[in-house]
Design a protein around this motif. Structure first.
Motif, PDB file in Angstrom:
ATOM      1  N   SER A 125       0.834  -1.206   0.000  1.00  0.00           N
ATOM      2  CA  SER A 125       0.000   0.000   0.000  1.00  0.00           C
ATOM      3  C   SER A 125       0.867   1.254   0.000  1.00  0.00           C
ATOM      4  O   SER A 125       0.527   2.264  -0.625  1.00  0.00           O
ATOM      5  N   LEU A 126       2.007   1.205   0.685  1.00  0.00           N
ATOM      6  CA  LEU A 126       2.925   2.340   0.699  1.00  0.00           C
ATOM      7  C   LEU A 126       3.541   2.549  -0.674  1.00  0.00           C
ATOM      8  O   LEU A 126       3.616   3.679  -1.170  1.00  0.00           O
ATOM      9  N   LEU A 127       3.964   1.471  -1.314  1.00  0.00           N
ATOM     10  CA  LEU A 127       4.543   1.577  -2.652  1.00  0.00           C
ATOM     11  C   LEU A 127       3.551   2.208  -3.625  1.00  0.00           C
ATOM     12  O   LEU A 127       3.888   3.134  -4.373  1.00  0.00           O
ATOM     13  N   LEU A 128       2.321   1.712  -3.636  1.00  0.00           N
ATOM     14  CA  LEU A 128       1.322   2.231  -4.575  1.00  0.00           C
ATOM     15  C   LEU A 128       0.999   3.688  -4.270  1.00  0.00           C
ATOM     16  O   LEU A 128       0.794   4.488  -5.191  1.00  0.00           O
ATOM     17  N   ALA A 129       0.993   4.066  -2.987  1.00  0.00           N
ATOM     18  CA  ALA A 129       0.754   5.471  -2.625  1.00  0.00           C
ATOM     19  C   ALA A 129       1.886   6.363  -3.134  1.00  0.00           C
ATOM     20  O   ALA A 129       1.646   7.475  -3.609  1.00  0.00           O
ATOM     21  N   VAL A 130       3.128   5.883  -3.042  1.00  0.00           N
ATOM     22  CA  VAL A 130       4.277   6.637  -3.549  1.00  0.00           C
ATOM     23  C   VAL A 130       4.151   6.846  -5.061  1.00  0.00           C
ATOM     24  O   VAL A 130       4.340   7.950  -5.573  1.00  0.00           O
ATOM     25  N   SER A 147      12.939   4.322 -12.380  1.00  0.00           N
ATOM     26  CA  SER A 147      13.732   3.395 -13.189  1.00  0.00           C
ATOM     27  C   SER A 147      13.916   2.051 -12.497  1.00  0.00           C
ATOM     28  O   SER A 147      13.786   0.995 -13.120  1.00  0.00           O
ATOM     29  N   VAL A 148      14.214   2.084 -11.192  1.00  0.00           N
ATOM     30  CA  VAL A 148      14.400   0.844 -10.431  1.00  0.00           C
ATOM     31  C   VAL A 148      13.097   0.047 -10.386  1.00  0.00           C
ATOM     32  O   VAL A 148      13.060  -1.154 -10.665  1.00  0.00           O
ATOM     33  N   LEU A 149      12.000   0.734 -10.035  1.00  0.00           N
ATOM     34  CA  LEU A 149      10.735   0.022  -9.873  1.00  0.00           C
ATOM     35  C   LEU A 149      10.169  -0.468 -11.205  1.00  0.00           C
ATOM     36  O   LEU A 149       9.585  -1.550 -11.262  1.00  0.00           O
ATOM     37  N   ALA A 150      10.339   0.309 -12.277  1.00  0.00           N
ATOM     38  CA  ALA A 150       9.836  -0.132 -13.581  1.00  0.00           C
ATOM     39  C   ALA A 150      10.527  -1.425 -14.002  1.00  0.00           C
ATOM     40  O   ALA A 150       9.893  -2.340 -14.541  1.00  0.00           O
ATOM     41  N   ALA A 151      11.838  -1.518 -13.739  1.00  0.00           N
ATOM     42  CA  ALA A 151      12.573  -2.741 -14.083  1.00  0.00           C
ATOM     43  C   ALA A 151      12.128  -3.902 -13.195  1.00  0.00           C
ATOM     44  O   ALA A 151      11.869  -5.006 -13.676  1.00  0.00           O
ATOM     45  N   GLU A 152      12.010  -3.666 -11.888  1.00  0.00           N
ATOM     46  CA  GLU A 152      11.576  -4.716 -10.973  1.00  0.00           C
ATOM     47  C   GLU A 152      10.172  -5.213 -11.317  1.00  0.00           C
ATOM     48  O   GLU A 152       9.868  -6.400 -11.205  1.00  0.00           O
ATOM     49  N   ALA A 177       3.737  -3.860  -7.991  1.00  0.00           N
ATOM     50  CA  ALA A 177       3.485  -2.711  -8.868  1.00  0.00           C
ATOM     51  C   ALA A 177       3.366  -3.117 -10.338  1.00  0.00           C
ATOM     52  O   ALA A 177       3.304  -2.260 -11.210  1.00  0.00           O
ATOM     53  N   HIS A 178       3.332  -4.417 -10.620  1.00  0.00           N
ATOM     54  CA  HIS A 178       3.276  -4.886 -12.012  1.00  0.00           C
ATOM     55  C   HIS A 178       2.054  -4.305 -12.740  1.00  0.00           C
ATOM     56  O   HIS A 178       2.184  -3.708 -13.817  1.00  0.00           O
ATOM     57  N   ALA A 179       0.877  -4.475 -12.163  1.00  0.00           N
ATOM     58  CA  ALA A 179      -0.351  -3.986 -12.812  1.00  0.00           C
ATOM     59  C   ALA A 179      -0.326  -2.466 -12.945  1.00  0.00           C
ATOM     60  O   ALA A 179      -0.770  -1.910 -13.970  1.00  0.00           O
ATOM     61  N   TYR A 180       0.223  -1.790 -11.947  1.00  0.00           N
ATOM     62  CA  TYR A 180       0.337  -0.328 -12.008  1.00  0.00           C
ATOM     63  C   TYR A 180       1.159   0.103 -13.220  1.00  0.00           C
ATOM     64  O   TYR A 180       0.762   0.990 -13.976  1.00  0.00           O
TER      65      TYR A 180
END
Length: 199
Positions: A60-65, A109-114, A122-125
């Motif tokens: 939930s924190l990741l998606l809020a960020v 960049s980090v999260l898009a790659a992960e 965060a894949h669906a996001y």
């Protein structure tokens, strides 16, 4: 609402904003999997349960960020409601703005790659975000074509995919070059080569 309640609400919003800022930094530094909620809580002067009061899960924190970042960018991109060439110019300006905020670029960049992994929270996001980004750029190219500002033979759909890929690729190069890559300059030259009018 009482004065005390309003004060408590404002204090809660301020703490939530601080948590988002620290989480943005932490996710950018360590990625989602490497980031620790306990470390983020400590950076905010909170206990672990105190952090969970605001954000009950790491997901939930990741998606809020991510949503917070998108809200900031969309508000900036939409100032004055630019369309066509104006919207393309604003996307180039966004690259210039990003050159002033390394932490946000690193986070994305980090999260898009992960998030290419299907089991990443965060894949669906990111799937939705890329579809929306390409659709927005395609609309800008179509409007530019309708204005007579797009060179003959430029397909708005293909141009939109190329533009988003170029923006993200330049961000990685910029990070790896210790911010020496001129993201906005390269992007400006690319878009200008597709137009019949000055960008």
């Amino acid at each position: 609402m009482s004065v005390e309640a309003r004060r408590g609400y404002a204090k809660g919003r301020a703490k939530r904003s601080e948590i988002l800022g620290q989480a943005m930094s932490m996710f950018g530094e360590a990625g989602y999997r490497g980031a620790s909620l306990r470390t983020i809580a400590t950076r905010c002067g909170l206990s672990h349960p105190g952090l969970l009061h605001h954000f009950p899960t790491k997901e939930s924190l990741l998606l809020a960020v991510l949503e917070h970042r998108d809200e900031m960018d969309e508000a900036w991109l939409s100032l004055g409601d630019p369309a066509g060439v104006g919207r393309l110019r604003r996307l180039v300006d966004l690259a210039a703005l990003n050159a002033t905020r390394r932490g946000i670029v690193e986070l994305f960049s980090v999260l898009a790659a992960e998030a290419t992994a299907a089991d990443h929270p965060a894949h669906a996001y990111f799937v939705r975000r890329y579809l929306a980004s390409v659709a927005d750029a395609r609309s800008a190219y179509q409007q530019a074509r309708d204005e007579g500002a797009l060179r003959a033979g430029i397909d708005p759909g293909a141009a939109a995919q190329q533009l988003i890929a170029l923006m993200d690729g330049l961000q990685v190069q910029w990070l790896l070059s210790d911010c020496a890559t001129d993201m906005a300059g390269v992007l400006h030259a690319h878009v200008q080569s597709q137009l019949t009018v000055p960008l």
